[in-house]
Design a protein around this motif. Structure first.
Motif, PDB file in Angstrom:
ATOM      1  N   LEU A  17      11.593 -10.362   6.120  1.00 56.44           N
ATOM      2  CA  LEU A  17      10.964  -9.492   5.027  1.00 56.44           C
ATOM      3  C   LEU A  17      11.200  -7.829   5.619  1.00 56.44           C
ATOM      4  CD1 LEU A  17       7.531 -11.545   4.194  1.00 56.44           C
ATOM      5  CD2 LEU A  17       9.579 -11.194   2.825  1.00 56.44           C
ATOM      6  N   MET A  18      10.753  -7.562   6.765  1.00 55.78           N
ATOM      7  CA  MET A  18      10.627  -6.333   7.149  1.00 55.78           C
ATOM      8  C   MET A  18      11.829  -5.620   7.013  1.00 55.78           C
ATOM      9  SD  MET A  18       8.073  -6.004  10.175  1.00 55.78           S
ATOM     10  CE  MET A  18       8.699  -7.132  11.330  1.00 55.78           C
ATOM     11  N   GLU A  19      12.862  -6.428   7.464  1.00 57.21           N
ATOM     12  CA  GLU A  19      14.465  -5.879   7.565  1.00 57.21           C
ATOM     13  C   GLU A  19      15.199  -5.896   6.115  1.00 57.21           C
ATOM     14  OE1 GLU A  19      15.400  -7.402  12.212  1.00 57.21           O
ATOM     15  OE2 GLU A  19      16.396  -8.407  10.437  1.00 57.21           O
ATOM     16  N   GLU A  20      14.600  -6.693   5.338  1.00 58.59           N
ATOM     17  CA  GLU A  20      15.417  -6.846   3.965  1.00 58.59           C
ATOM     18  C   GLU A  20      14.637  -6.204   2.709  1.00 58.59           C
ATOM     19  OE1 GLU A  20      18.503  -9.314   3.794  1.00 58.59           O
ATOM     20  OE2 GLU A  20      18.550  -9.704   5.884  1.00 58.59           O
ATOM     21  N   ASP A  21      13.388  -6.038   2.811  1.00 61.20           N
ATOM     22  CA  ASP A  21      12.487  -5.602   1.749  1.00 61.20           C
ATOM     23  C   ASP A  21      11.167  -5.048   2.127  1.00 61.20           C
ATOM     24  OD1 ASP A  21      11.758  -5.302  -0.780  1.00 61.20           O
ATOM     25  OD2 ASP A  21      10.966  -7.260  -1.186  1.00 61.20           O
ATOM     26  N   PRO A  22      11.254  -3.851   3.083  1.00 65.14           N
ATOM     27  CA  PRO A  22      10.200  -3.299   3.494  1.00 65.14           C
ATOM     28  C   PRO A  22       9.288  -2.796   2.648  1.00 65.14           C
ATOM     29  CG  PRO A  22      12.173  -2.006   3.895  1.00 65.14           C
ATOM     30  CD  PRO A  22      12.614  -3.182   3.059  1.00 65.14           C
ATOM     31  N   PHE A  23       9.616  -2.241   1.445  1.00 64.92           N
ATOM     32  CA  PHE A  23       9.107  -1.451   0.581  1.00 64.92           C
ATOM     33  C   PHE A  23       7.766  -2.710  -0.169  1.00 64.92           C
ATOM     34  CE2 PHE A  23      12.625   1.678  -0.184  1.00 64.92           C
ATOM     35  CZ  PHE A  23      11.846   2.532   0.331  1.00 64.92           C
ATOM     36  N   SER A  24       8.235  -3.685  -0.074  1.00 67.23           N
ATOM     37  CA  SER A  24       7.110  -4.820  -0.847  1.00 67.23           C
ATOM     38  C   SER A  24       6.103  -4.887  -0.014  1.00 67.23           C
ATOM     39  CB  SER A  24       7.776  -6.059  -0.971  1.00 67.23           C
ATOM     40  OG  SER A  24       8.169  -6.802   0.188  1.00 67.23           O
ATOM     41  N   ILE A  25       6.203  -4.776   1.408  1.00 70.61           N
ATOM     42  CA  ILE A  25       5.112  -4.894   2.475  1.00 70.61           C
ATOM     43  C   ILE A  25       4.244  -3.795   2.326  1.00 70.61           C
ATOM     44  CG2 ILE A  25       4.380  -5.374   4.551  1.00 70.61           C
ATOM     45  CD1 ILE A  25       7.533  -6.086   4.969  1.00 70.61           C
ATOM     46  N   LEU A  26       4.940  -2.581   2.310  1.00 74.96           N
ATOM     47  CA  LEU A  26       4.224  -1.131   2.410  1.00 74.96           C
ATOM     48  C   LEU A  26       3.443  -0.825   0.773  1.00 74.96           C
ATOM     49  CD1 LEU A  26       7.171   0.773   3.701  1.00 74.96           C
ATOM     50  CD2 LEU A  26       5.089   0.410   4.696  1.00 74.96           C
ATOM     51  N   GLU A  27       4.010  -1.553  -0.175  1.00 72.32           N
ATOM     52  CA  GLU A  27       3.273  -1.635  -1.465  1.00 72.32           C
ATOM     53  C   GLU A  27       2.164  -2.351  -1.374  1.00 72.32           C
ATOM     54  OE1 GLU A  27       5.486  -2.726  -4.899  1.00 72.32           O
ATOM     55  OE2 GLU A  27       4.077  -2.442  -6.277  1.00 72.32           O
ATOM     56  N   GLY A  28       2.171  -3.512  -0.566  1.00 72.74           N
ATOM     57  CA  GLY A  28       0.935  -4.189  -0.351  1.00 72.74           C
ATOM     58  C   GLY A  28      -0.095  -3.475   0.415  1.00 72.74           C
ATOM     59  N   LEU A  29       0.243  -2.800   1.493  1.00 71.28           N
ATOM     60  CA  LEU A  29      -0.699  -1.985   2.135  1.00 71.28           C
ATOM     61  C   LEU A  29      -1.315  -0.831   1.216  1.00 71.28           C
ATOM     62  CD1 LEU A  29       1.239  -2.941   4.653  1.00 71.28           C
ATOM     63  CD2 LEU A  29      -0.037  -0.993   6.010  1.00 71.28           C
ATOM     64  N   LEU A  30      -0.592  -0.314   0.514  1.00 74.37           N
ATOM     65  CA  LEU A  30      -0.959   0.988  -0.314  1.00 74.37           C
ATOM     66  C   LEU A  30      -2.117   0.187  -1.145  1.00 74.37           C
ATOM     67  CD1 LEU A  30       2.205   2.759  -1.134  1.00 74.37           C
ATOM     68  CD2 LEU A  30      -0.130   3.884  -0.855  1.00 74.37           C
ATOM     69  N   ILE A  31      -1.763  -0.938  -1.921  1.00 74.82           N
ATOM     70  CA  ILE A  31      -2.874  -1.537  -2.791  1.00 74.82           C
ATOM     71  C   ILE A  31      -4.121  -1.921  -1.912  1.00 74.82           C
ATOM     72  CG2 ILE A  31      -3.072  -3.397  -4.110  1.00 74.82           C
ATOM     73  CD1 ILE A  31      -0.130  -3.599  -4.921  1.00 74.82           C
ATOM     74  N   ALA A  32      -3.983  -2.410  -0.915  1.00 77.50           N
ATOM     75  CA  ALA A  32      -5.224  -2.803   0.172  1.00 77.50           C
ATOM     76  C   ALA A  32      -5.839  -1.551   0.490  1.00 77.50           C
ATOM     77  CB  ALA A  32      -4.476  -3.307   1.450  1.00 77.50           C
ATOM     78  N   GLY A  33      -5.129  -0.217   0.744  1.00 77.40           N
ATOM     79  CA  GLY A  33      -5.767   0.933   0.974  1.00 77.40           C
ATOM     80  C   GLY A  33      -6.694   1.192  -0.140  1.00 77.40           C
ATOM     81  N   TYR A  34      -6.138   1.273  -1.317  1.00 74.72           N
ATOM     82  CA  TYR A  34      -6.618   1.818  -2.631  1.00 74.72           C
ATOM     83  C   TYR A  34      -7.959   0.732  -3.000  1.00 74.72           C
ATOM     84  CZ  TYR A  34      -7.760   2.428  -7.638  1.00 74.72           C
ATOM     85  OH  TYR A  34      -8.287   2.626  -8.730  1.00 74.72           O
ATOM     86  N   ALA A  35      -7.780  -0.322  -2.734  1.00 72.38           N
ATOM     87  CA  ALA A  35      -8.893  -1.525  -3.159  1.00 72.38           C
ATOM     88  C   ALA A  35     -10.030  -1.339  -2.185  1.00 72.38           C
ATOM     89  CB  ALA A  35      -8.329  -2.773  -2.968  1.00 72.38           C
ATOM     90  N   VAL A  36      -9.742  -1.170  -0.828  1.00 70.79           N
ATOM     91  CA  VAL A  36     -10.841  -0.944   0.329  1.00 70.79           C
ATOM     92  C   VAL A  36     -11.321   0.440   0.379  1.00 70.79           C
ATOM     93  CG1 VAL A  36     -11.124  -1.543   2.479  1.00 70.79           C
ATOM     94  CG2 VAL A  36      -9.704  -3.237   1.458  1.00 70.79           C
ATOM     95  N   GLY A  37     -10.661   1.480   0.099  1.00 68.75           N
ATOM     96  CA  GLY A  37     -11.116   2.837   0.264  1.00 68.75           C
ATOM     97  C   GLY A  37     -10.733   2.978   1.438  1.00 68.75           C
ATOM     98  N   ALA A  38      -9.299   2.852   2.194  1.00 72.14           N
ATOM     99  CA  ALA A  38      -9.149   3.249   3.440  1.00 72.14           C
ATOM    100  C   ALA A  38      -8.117   4.423   3.336  1.00 72.14           C
ATOM    101  CB  ALA A  38      -8.251   2.100   4.033  1.00 72.14           C
ATOM    102  N   THR A  39      -7.839   5.316   4.189  1.00 72.68           N
ATOM    103  CA  THR A  39      -6.868   6.173   3.963  1.00 72.68           C
ATOM    104  C   THR A  39      -5.603   6.250   5.036  1.00 72.68           C
ATOM    105  OG1 THR A  39      -8.043   7.871   5.528  1.00 72.68           O
ATOM    106  CG2 THR A  39      -8.317   8.159   3.071  1.00 72.68           C
TER     107      THR A  39
END
Lengths: 235, 592
Positions: free
Chosen positions: B277-299
């Motif tokens: 996943l990291m080697e072939e579609d890194p943005f999808s994971i990073l998008e997940g982190l961004l959404i988590a950051g927004y949802a949880v209130g993390a920077t």
């Protein structure tokens, strides 16, 4: 607010947040420990204090598990006994426990087979005699971490020691194996005081065990010093 | 916290506050590198040690002193950290370190012979640099290239499916890195794999990328968490904890700062899904982190990738740079009052750092010891702050859930195991590789219908389900459905989705020995049951593999195994004997 729980069938009432070890004590049950010491922060390393809590998937270390309302605890179940006995047997196959009487007593109590693991690879390290105050005989070290804790945040804030290596080859380390005299050690003796197995032992204690009394040890040192002085003056 | 650090926590990636990119891979003098990272203190210890190792091929006491002084870490602790991580050494290695994988699958495809042939050709031995200081060969635990066994890592270049005849030539000119073997029908998590240029943001956006983030930012954080909760997503790293509950707990917890961590320390032998996943579609994971950051209130997010995955580190790093340049990381993301940035951290060769609290310790610049729980990460995680830590595959599910909605998402999988799920099949099957499964199916169907069954008409002898920390399944029990509920009922675990297949020609005693070596090597040494038990277990397994068992050995394995399972501090020790115990259960005669 005190809470109520059951230990080996006995009802116990204890302050909320107290450890299961304290609760067991109140029920008249002694909990065997190896790494635990009241002067150092409990880390739950040795797992010798494990007990069985009904409904829990794994055993609970009594030193760091808080008693909770309604807990039903067994301190002598088959799982508990097997874990305690096996930990002792595995430990005895790894190192020299000859000068750890409390652990010897536990081995008797749990009917540990002292030769359970024939052919086991023992951890072996040379004896380190690199300072005037104590020797380090790590063949007798069981990695309770108390010396590291006493040297660090729990007592002395000197940070001369760390755990090194990994897994079975874990050991107590100084920076690049430096002799104690080249570390931040202040020779406070706290590490020696908390060592449970005589892996750390003060030189005075060694001389005394060889039949010298304290004055004799001091005299001998003076005599040596004088001899050295004389040697120098002869030059 | 002191007043002067109120705005700039020492743990904050500096680029959040100023335009200073991390100097990890710059070629500036080491002193300059240290000066740049020193304000952040001890958290930079592992990065600094890895950087010194990369530059000098080892860490001398002078270098270690320099690092300890500038990061304000006691020198004894610097030694403690160096000795904990396999990839750090205090003796010179060589310009090119060659790591030959000796985990079960690579071993059975001949990796020991590959290593032997290689050191012979180079005129050296394992663990000794060649006379010219060019090469250093060592055997290591799983490289996560199990679908292309046997695998070798030359410096930062992976080589798959190598042989003793060609390896000495290949290391001089490593071929292009092998791409993941992706073999799936319905594609949700894997829809972009092999189809887009992994770090091309336009490609990503043209294939429904960022729609999940946009949907999330149109909702309130609580609504986002509710979507994740109602999707029923459960962690894909092995523990299967409900993701929504984890996020909600961290969102509610109070703390000066909160952290999102992507656990990419994928080290379970047989697992390669996160790497793919990291080697072939890194943005999808990073998008997940961004959404988590927004949802949880993390920077702040940390992306902790194991040291044996240099290629994944590089690709994820590039993807993060792209997101920063386009304003999708940083301040005011998509015009909203939402700040978030992500820092990549490399592991140093320690399986235990995949344990979430050990991973925190590692980021904090300490030996990777697992912590006592409670407290749990959602209230007291990294730097003692509320932290959400999820696996790579878990994060990759997040944008999908937001994009298609929880109802649609729940149409895949089963009611109790919703959503698509990745499986890593390796060993003796016709088509090893990564499989995305969206409908409940049995282990048998996965192996025979999807992966083509055993090779050359052979019979299957055993399947190791869940990796080294999993259990053996005998051939007459392959009808179990691959869901959380069915495997749990059968006393099994999906773990990280590992399906390792052994045909009738394999000696399971050798496989058990490999597993024994793995756990003895990877035990952190903190608690006694695991520190001592993994060694005692290995000693009996050595006798098993050499046909020299002594009376009482089966009982020894049982006592050691159950003691580790019952009394160990963390998941590593608690699972280090499961495969052995399951083998005793299925094939008792093997232990007599």
């Amino acid at each position: 607010m005190p809470i109520q729980l059951t230990i080996d069938g006995k009802p116990v009432s204890i302050e909320d947040g107290a450890s299961l070890m304290l609760a067991a004590q109140q029920a008249g049950v002694d909990t065997p420990v190896i790494c635990y010491h009241e002067a150092t922060t409990p880390n739950g390393l040795c797992r010798q204090c494990v007990v069985e809590v009904e409904g829990w998937r794994v055993l609970a270390p009594a030193c760091i598990t808080s008693a909770a309302e309604g807990m039903v605890v067994h301190t002598a179940s088959e799982r508990v006994t097997r874990a305690r006995r096996t930990i002792l047997e595995m430990l005895n196959a790894s190192m020299d426990l000859s000068e750890a009487p409390a652990i010897q007593q536990q081995m008797d109590e749990y009917k540990a087979d002292r030769k359970r693991f024939p052919g086991a690879h023992r951890r072996s390290q040379p004896l380190l005699d690199d300072n005037p105050f104590y020797v380090r005989d790590y063949d007798k070290c069981l990695m309770c971490w108390r010396c590291v804790q006493a040297c660090g945040d729990d007592l002395q804030f000197t940070y001369a020691l760390s755990t090194g290596g990994r897994g079975y080859e874990s050991h107590i380390a100084t920076f690049f194996d430096a002799p104690m005299t080249e570390t931040t050690c202040v020779f406070c003796g706290n590490c020696v005081a908390v060592c449970p197995t005589n892996a750390l032992v003060s030189k005075t204690e060694i001389f005394m065990s060889r039949g010298l009394d304290y004055d004799a040890i001091r005299r001998e040192k003076r005599k040596q010093r004088r001899a050295e002085k004389k040697e120098f003056s002869d030059d | 916290m002191a007043a002067e650090t109120e705005d700039l926590s020492p743990h904050l990636p500096s680029y959040l506050e100023e335009d200073l990119l991390p100097a990890e891979h710059s070629d500036a003098p080491f002193e300059q590198y240290l000066a740049a990272v020193s304000p952040r203190g001890r958290t930079m210890l592992l990065p600094a040690l890895l950087e010194a190792q990369r530059r000098y091929n080892y860490i001398s006491s002078d270098t270690a002193t320099q690092i300890g002084r500038s990061l304000n870490v006691p020198l004894a602790d610097v030694t403690g950290v160096i000795e904990f991580y396999s990839m750090l050494t205090t003796e010179p290695t060589a310009r090119s370190v060659i790591r030959v994988c000796v985990s079960p699958v690579c071993t059975m495809f001949g990796s020991h012979d590959v290593a032997k042939s290689l050191v012979h050709a180079l005129g050296t031995t394992l663990g000794e640099p060649t006379a010219d200081g060019e090469y250093f060969v060592e055997e290591v635990q799983c490289l996560g290239l199990c679908e292309r066994a046997p695998a070798v890592l030359v410096g930062e270049r992976p080589i798959g499916q190598t042989t003793p005849d060609v390896i000495a030539e290949l290391i001089k000119r490593p071929p292009d890195p092998p791409s993941g073997l992706i073999r799936t029908g319905t594609r949700l998590l894997t829809s972009r794999l092999g189809k887009i240029s992994p770090t091309n943001l336009d490609d990503y956006q043209n294939s429904e990328g960022l729609l999940g983030l946009k949907e999330a930012l149109a909702l309130s954080p609580i609504e986002v968490i509710e979507k994740i909760r109602s999707s029923g997503l459960m962690g894909r790293g092995g523990a299967a904890f409900p993701t929504g509950i984890k996020w909600e707990s961290a969102a509610k917890a109070s703390g000066e700062s909160k952290y999102i961590i992507c656990n990419a320390d994928e080290s379970e032998p047989g697992t390669f899904k996160d790497r793919t996943l990291m080697e072939e579609d890194p943005f999808s994971i990073l998008e997940g982190l961004l959404i988590a950051g927004y949802a949880v209130g993390a920077t702040i997010g940390y992306f902790y990738i194991r040291g044996e995955y240099p290629r994944a580190q590089q690709i994820v790093g590039e993807a993060i740079d792209t997101l920063r340049k386009t304003g999708l990381l940083g301040k005011g993301i998509l015009g909203r009052d939402f700040n978030f940035d992500i820092e990549v951290r490399s592991g140093g060769g320690a399986y235990i750092c995949g344990e979430e609290t050990a991973l925190f310790e590692s980021i904090e610049g300490k030996r990777g010891f697992p912590r006592i729980k409670p407290p749990f990460p959602t209230t007291s995680g990294l730097f003692g702050m509320p932290t959400v830590i999820n696996n790579v595959e878990t994060f990759a599910n997040v944008p999908l859930i937001l994009r298609i909605g929880p109802e649609e998402y729940r149409k895949f999988g089963t009611d109790k195991s919703p959503g698509p799920r990745l499986f890593c099949i390796s060993g003796d099957v016709f088509m090893p590789g990564l499989f995305e499964i969206t409908e409940p199916l049995t282990l048998k169907d996965l192996i025979f219908k999807h992966a083509g069954g055993a090779k050359m008409g052979r019979k299957i002898q055993a399947v190791l389900l869940g990796g080294a920390a999993g259990k053996f399944v005998p051939p007459d029990q392959l009808d179990v459905r691959l869901t959380f509920e069915d495997t749990r009922a059968a006393g099994l675990s999906l773990g990280s989705g590992v399906v390792m297949v052994f045909d009738e020609t394999r000696d399971l005693r050798q496989v058990l020995l490999d597993l024994g070596h793995f756990f003895a090597h990877e035990s952190c040494g903190k608690c006694y049951p695991c520190q001592l038990g993994t060694q005692r277990q290995l000693e009996v397994l050595e006798r098993l593999a050499t046909g020299t068992l002594i009376p009482g050995d089966r009982e020894r394995l049982n006592d050691v195994g159950w003691t580790m399972t019952d009394a160990s501090l963390c998941g590593l020790g608690q699972t280090a004997a499961l495969a052995v115990l399951s083998a005793i259960e299925h094939w008792p005669q093997m232990f007599e």
